[in-house]
Design a protein around this motif. Structure first.
Motif, PDB file in Angstrom:
ATOM      1  N   ALA A  97      -4.820   1.729  -4.476  1.00 54.60           N
ATOM      2  CA  ALA A  97      -4.784   0.820  -3.327  1.00 54.60           C
ATOM      3  C   ALA A  97      -4.786  -0.666  -3.722  1.00 54.60           C
ATOM      4  O   ALA A  97      -3.931  -1.431  -3.251  1.00 54.60           O
ATOM      5  CB  ALA A  97      -5.922   1.130  -2.365  1.00 54.60           C
ATOM      6  N   PRO A  98      -5.714  -1.119  -4.568  1.00 53.99           N
ATOM      7  CA  PRO A  98      -5.671  -2.543  -4.942  1.00 53.99           C
ATOM      8  C   PRO A  98      -4.425  -2.924  -5.743  1.00 53.99           C
ATOM      9  O   PRO A  98      -3.923  -4.052  -5.608  1.00 53.99           O
ATOM     10  CB  PRO A  98      -6.942  -2.733  -5.781  1.00 53.99           C
ATOM     11  CG  PRO A  98      -7.369  -1.367  -6.189  1.00 53.99           C
ATOM     12  CD  PRO A  98      -6.910  -0.450  -5.115  1.00 53.99           C
ATOM     13  N   VAL A  99      -3.915  -1.996  -6.560  1.00 54.67           N
ATOM     14  CA  VAL A  99      -2.671  -2.268  -7.292  1.00 54.67           C
ATOM     15  C   VAL A  99      -1.529  -2.478  -6.296  1.00 54.67           C
ATOM     16  O   VAL A  99      -0.702  -3.392  -6.450  1.00 54.67           O
ATOM     17  CB  VAL A  99      -2.334  -1.109  -8.257  1.00 54.67           C
ATOM     18  CG1 VAL A  99      -0.988  -1.356  -8.943  1.00 54.67           C
ATOM     19  CG2 VAL A  99      -3.430  -0.953  -9.298  1.00 54.67           C
ATOM     20  N   LEU A 100      -1.512  -1.639  -5.263  1.00 53.58           N
ATOM     21  CA  LEU A 100      -0.494  -1.762  -4.223  1.00 53.58           C
ATOM     22  C   LEU A 100      -0.603  -3.110  -3.517  1.00 53.58           C
ATOM     23  O   LEU A 100       0.399  -3.821  -3.343  1.00 53.58           O
ATOM     24  CB  LEU A 100      -0.655  -0.627  -3.215  1.00 53.58           C
ATOM     25  CG  LEU A 100       0.185  -0.706  -1.936  1.00 53.58           C
ATOM     26  CD1 LEU A 100       1.664  -0.676  -2.250  1.00 53.58           C
ATOM     27  CD2 LEU A 100      -0.188   0.435  -0.988  1.00 53.58           C
ATOM     28  N   VAL A 101      -1.807  -3.492  -3.117  1.00 56.28           N
ATOM     29  CA  VAL A 101      -2.012  -4.751  -2.385  1.00 56.28           C
ATOM     30  C   VAL A 101      -1.625  -5.950  -3.242  1.00 56.28           C
ATOM     31  O   VAL A 101      -0.933  -6.875  -2.781  1.00 56.28           O
ATOM     32  CB  VAL A 101      -3.481  -4.870  -1.927  1.00 56.28           C
ATOM     33  CG1 VAL A 101      -3.748  -6.262  -1.340  1.00 56.28           C
ATOM     34  CG2 VAL A 101      -3.806  -3.795  -0.902  1.00 56.28           C
ATOM     35  N   LEU A 102      -2.046  -5.945  -4.496  1.00 52.84           N
ATOM     36  CA  LEU A 102      -1.790  -7.075  -5.385  1.00 52.84           C
ATOM     37  C   LEU A 102      -0.321  -7.204  -5.784  1.00 52.84           C
ATOM     38  O   LEU A 102       0.112  -8.269  -6.226  1.00 52.84           O
ATOM     39  CB  LEU A 102      -2.653  -6.954  -6.649  1.00 52.84           C
ATOM     40  CG  LEU A 102      -4.166  -7.120  -6.438  1.00 52.84           C
ATOM     41  CD1 LEU A 102      -4.923  -6.798  -7.722  1.00 52.84           C
ATOM     42  CD2 LEU A 102      -4.497  -8.529  -5.961  1.00 52.84           C
ATOM     43  N   ASN A 103       0.428  -6.130  -5.638  1.00 51.26           N
ATOM     44  CA  ASN A 103       1.842  -6.151  -6.041  1.00 51.26           C
ATOM     45  C   ASN A 103       2.768  -5.859  -4.859  1.00 51.26           C
ATOM     46  O   ASN A 103       3.905  -5.428  -5.052  1.00 51.26           O
ATOM     47  CB  ASN A 103       2.078  -5.136  -7.154  1.00 51.26           C
ATOM     48  CG  ASN A 103       1.392  -5.529  -8.445  1.00 51.26           C
ATOM     49  OD1 ASN A 103       1.908  -6.323  -9.231  1.00 51.26           O
ATOM     50  ND2 ASN A 103       0.200  -4.973  -8.664  1.00 51.26           N
ATOM     51  N   TYR A 108       9.736  -0.990  -5.864  1.00 51.83           N
ATOM     52  CA  TYR A 108       9.381   0.333  -6.387  1.00 51.83           C
ATOM     53  C   TYR A 108       7.882   0.567  -6.299  1.00 51.83           C
ATOM     54  O   TYR A 108       7.429   1.626  -5.861  1.00 51.83           O
ATOM     55  CB  TYR A 108       9.870   0.487  -7.825  1.00 51.83           C
ATOM     56  CG  TYR A 108       9.739   1.896  -8.367  1.00 51.83           C
ATOM     57  CD1 TYR A 108       9.824   3.003  -7.539  1.00 51.83           C
ATOM     58  CD2 TYR A 108       9.541   2.121  -9.729  1.00 51.83           C
ATOM     59  CE1 TYR A 108       9.712   4.301  -8.037  1.00 51.83           C
ATOM     60  CE2 TYR A 108       9.440   3.403 -10.241  1.00 51.83           C
ATOM     61  CZ  TYR A 108       9.510   4.488  -9.389  1.00 51.83           C
ATOM     62  OH  TYR A 108       9.389   5.769  -9.884  1.00 51.83           O
ATOM     63  N   THR A 109       7.102  -0.422  -6.692  1.00 47.41           N
ATOM     64  CA  THR A 109       5.644  -0.287  -6.640  1.00 47.41           C
ATOM     65  C   THR A 109       5.170  -0.112  -5.201  1.00 47.41           C
ATOM     66  O   THR A 109       4.348   0.765  -4.911  1.00 47.41           O
ATOM     67  CB  THR A 109       4.975  -1.531  -7.255  1.00 47.41           C
ATOM     68  OG1 THR A 109       5.498  -1.747  -8.570  1.00 47.41           O
ATOM     69  CG2 THR A 109       3.469  -1.346  -7.346  1.00 47.41           C
ATOM     70  N   THR A 110       5.696  -0.919  -4.294  1.00 47.18           N
ATOM     71  CA  THR A 110       5.248  -0.892  -2.901  1.00 47.18           C
ATOM     72  C   THR A 110       5.545   0.441  -2.232  1.00 47.18           C
ATOM     73  O   THR A 110       4.649   1.077  -1.657  1.00 47.18           O
ATOM     74  CB  THR A 110       5.924  -2.025  -2.100  1.00 47.18           C
ATOM     75  OG1 THR A 110       5.590  -3.290  -2.686  1.00 47.18           O
ATOM     76  CG2 THR A 110       5.476  -2.004  -0.647  1.00 47.18           C
ATOM     77  N   VAL A 111       6.783   0.889  -2.317  1.00 50.47           N
ATOM     78  CA  VAL A 111       7.154   2.137  -1.647  1.00 50.47           C
ATOM     79  C   VAL A 111       6.502   3.331  -2.332  1.00 50.47           C
ATOM     80  O   VAL A 111       5.938   4.221  -1.678  1.00 50.47           O
ATOM     81  CB  VAL A 111       8.690   2.295  -1.626  1.00 50.47           C
ATOM     82  CG1 VAL A 111       9.080   3.648  -1.025  1.00 50.47           C
ATOM     83  CG2 VAL A 111       9.327   1.168  -0.826  1.00 50.47           C
ATOM     84  N   ASN A 112       6.553   3.349  -3.647  1.00 52.50           N
ATOM     85  CA  ASN A 112       6.015   4.467  -4.412  1.00 52.50           C
ATOM     86  C   ASN A 112       4.526   4.656  -4.155  1.00 52.50           C
ATOM     87  O   ASN A 112       4.069   5.762  -3.820  1.00 52.50           O
ATOM     88  CB  ASN A 112       6.271   4.207  -5.902  1.00 52.50           C
ATOM     89  CG  ASN A 112       5.962   5.411  -6.772  1.00 52.50           C
ATOM     90  OD1 ASN A 112       5.537   6.453  -6.309  1.00 52.50           O
ATOM     91  ND2 ASN A 112       6.157   5.257  -8.067  1.00 52.50           N
ATOM     92  N   TYR A 113       3.753   3.585  -4.292  1.00 56.17           N
ATOM     93  CA  TYR A 113       2.307   3.715  -4.146  1.00 56.17           C
ATOM     94  C   TYR A 113       1.882   3.889  -2.692  1.00 56.17           C
ATOM     95  O   TYR A 113       0.828   4.468  -2.421  1.00 56.17           O
ATOM     96  CB  TYR A 113       1.603   2.527  -4.804  1.00 56.17           C
ATOM     97  CG  TYR A 113       1.571   2.630  -6.322  1.00 56.17           C
ATOM     98  CD1 TYR A 113       2.054   3.769  -6.969  1.00 56.17           C
ATOM     99  CD2 TYR A 113       1.072   1.610  -7.113  1.00 56.17           C
ATOM    100  CE1 TYR A 113       2.035   3.881  -8.348  1.00 56.17           C
ATOM    101  CE2 TYR A 113       1.034   1.708  -8.498  1.00 56.17           C
ATOM    102  CZ  TYR A 113       1.515   2.843  -9.106  1.00 56.17           C
ATOM    103  OH  TYR A 113       1.483   2.953 -10.477  1.00 56.17           O
ATOM    104  N   SER A 114       2.691   3.407  -1.756  1.00 60.10           N
ATOM    105  CA  SER A 114       2.410   3.684  -0.338  1.00 60.10           C
ATOM    106  C   SER A 114       2.552   5.172  -0.059  1.00 60.10           C
ATOM    107  O   SER A 114       1.701   5.786   0.607  1.00 60.10           O
ATOM    108  CB  SER A 114       3.359   2.887   0.563  1.00 60.10           C
ATOM    109  OG  SER A 114       3.144   1.500   0.432  1.00 60.10           O
ATOM    110  N   PHE A 115       3.625   5.775  -0.568  1.00 66.48           N
ATOM    111  CA  PHE A 115       3.826   7.210  -0.419  1.00 66.48           C
ATOM    112  C   PHE A 115       2.733   7.995  -1.147  1.00 66.48           C
ATOM    113  O   PHE A 115       2.246   9.017  -0.643  1.00 66.48           O
ATOM    114  CB  PHE A 115       5.197   7.621  -0.968  1.00 66.48           C
ATOM    115  CG  PHE A 115       6.303   7.544   0.033  1.00 66.48           C
ATOM    116  CD1 PHE A 115       6.800   8.698   0.633  1.00 66.48           C
ATOM    117  CD2 PHE A 115       6.864   6.333   0.386  1.00 66.48           C
ATOM    118  CE1 PHE A 115       7.830   8.642   1.558  1.00 66.48           C
ATOM    119  CE2 PHE A 115       7.891   6.255   1.310  1.00 66.48           C
ATOM    120  CZ  PHE A 115       8.381   7.413   1.899  1.00 66.48           C
ATOM    121  N   LEU A 116       2.345   7.522  -2.334  1.00 64.97           N
ATOM    122  CA  LEU A 116       1.321   8.212  -3.116  1.00 64.97           C
ATOM    123  C   LEU A 116      -0.010   8.226  -2.376  1.00 64.97           C
ATOM    124  O   LEU A 116      -0.671   9.277  -2.279  1.00 64.97           O
ATOM    125  CB  LEU A 116       1.160   7.538  -4.487  1.00 64.97           C
ATOM    126  CG  LEU A 116       0.070   8.112  -5.401  1.00 64.97           C
ATOM    127  CD1 LEU A 116       0.289   9.599  -5.663  1.00 64.97           C
ATOM    128  CD2 LEU A 116       0.006   7.320  -6.707  1.00 64.97           C
TER     129      LEU A 116
END
Length: 201
Positions: A97-103, A108-116
């Motif tokens: 979650a914090p990696v997603l927010v900070l990036n 790729y990071t946004t969509v991938n980690y949102s789905f994850l």
């Protein structure tokens, strides 16, 4: 095992998950988030993607979930406790979650980690029993994953089969593999397992 007896559930699951990922894939390909080296694939493109990429979303998930169900068949008692499974799931969400927010904004990071995070929440709320085995199976699946994905991203060959725009990811590589690919694989594979279990019922 007679895994073939669940072919309807498996085929339906593969089709649903593949559809989601192919839409995601087509948008990313069109916008240069990643692309494919024409030296390594046939000249037939559909929505800008080679036919091999379309087949990827059926062949690789099928082979991977077969590993999961083989583990279930041959080692039925090899499970993580429910308490530990919940802890692992919440810990993964707390890390991602914090990696997603900070990036946020890196495609790729946004969509991938949102789905994850989404699939982890679904697993936590509705699929803890499936995650108890899948976490173990996923560690096994990562062995062929690193071999195959390593080659696709350039390990041991002159140029990568699939290239990534590092402006749209964390620019952290495990040898040649973007670190986000692990989350990508987890979402795709557990999404299939979750749906298969629901369809089997």
């Amino acid at each position: 095992m007679r895994f073939i007896k669940h072919w309807k559930a498996v085929l339906l699951s593969l089709t649903i998950v593949a559809t989601v990922f192919l839409i995601w894939d087509a948008i990313f390909t069109k916008n240069g988030v990643w692309g494919f080296n024409p030296d390594y694939h046939l000249p037939f493109l559909l929505l800008g993607m080679p036919i091999e990429e379309w087949l990827f979303f059926f062949c690789i998930p099928y082979a991977s979930i077969f590993i999961h169900y083989s583990l279930e068949y041959f080692k039925p008692n090899l499970l993580i406790t429910e308490k530990n499974t919940k802890f692992i799931t919440l810990a993964l969400i707390a890390i991602v979650a914090p990696v997603l927010v900070l990036n946020w904004g890196k495609a790729y990071t946004t969509v991938n980690y949102s789905f994850l995070i989404g699939i982890l929440l679904i697993g936590f709320l509705y699929g803890i029993e499936y995650l108890r085995r899948f976490y173990i199976a996923f560690l096994i699946i990562l062995i062929p994953f690193f071999i195959v994905n390593g080659v696709l991203t350039g390990t041991g060959i002159e140029e990568p089969v699939v290239w990534y725009n590092n402006d749209e990811n964390l620019s952290i590589r495990l040898v040649t593999i973007p670190i986000e690919d692990i989350g990508y694989a987890f979402t795709m594979l557990f999404g299939n397992v979750f749906l298969i279990e629901k369809f089997k019922k």
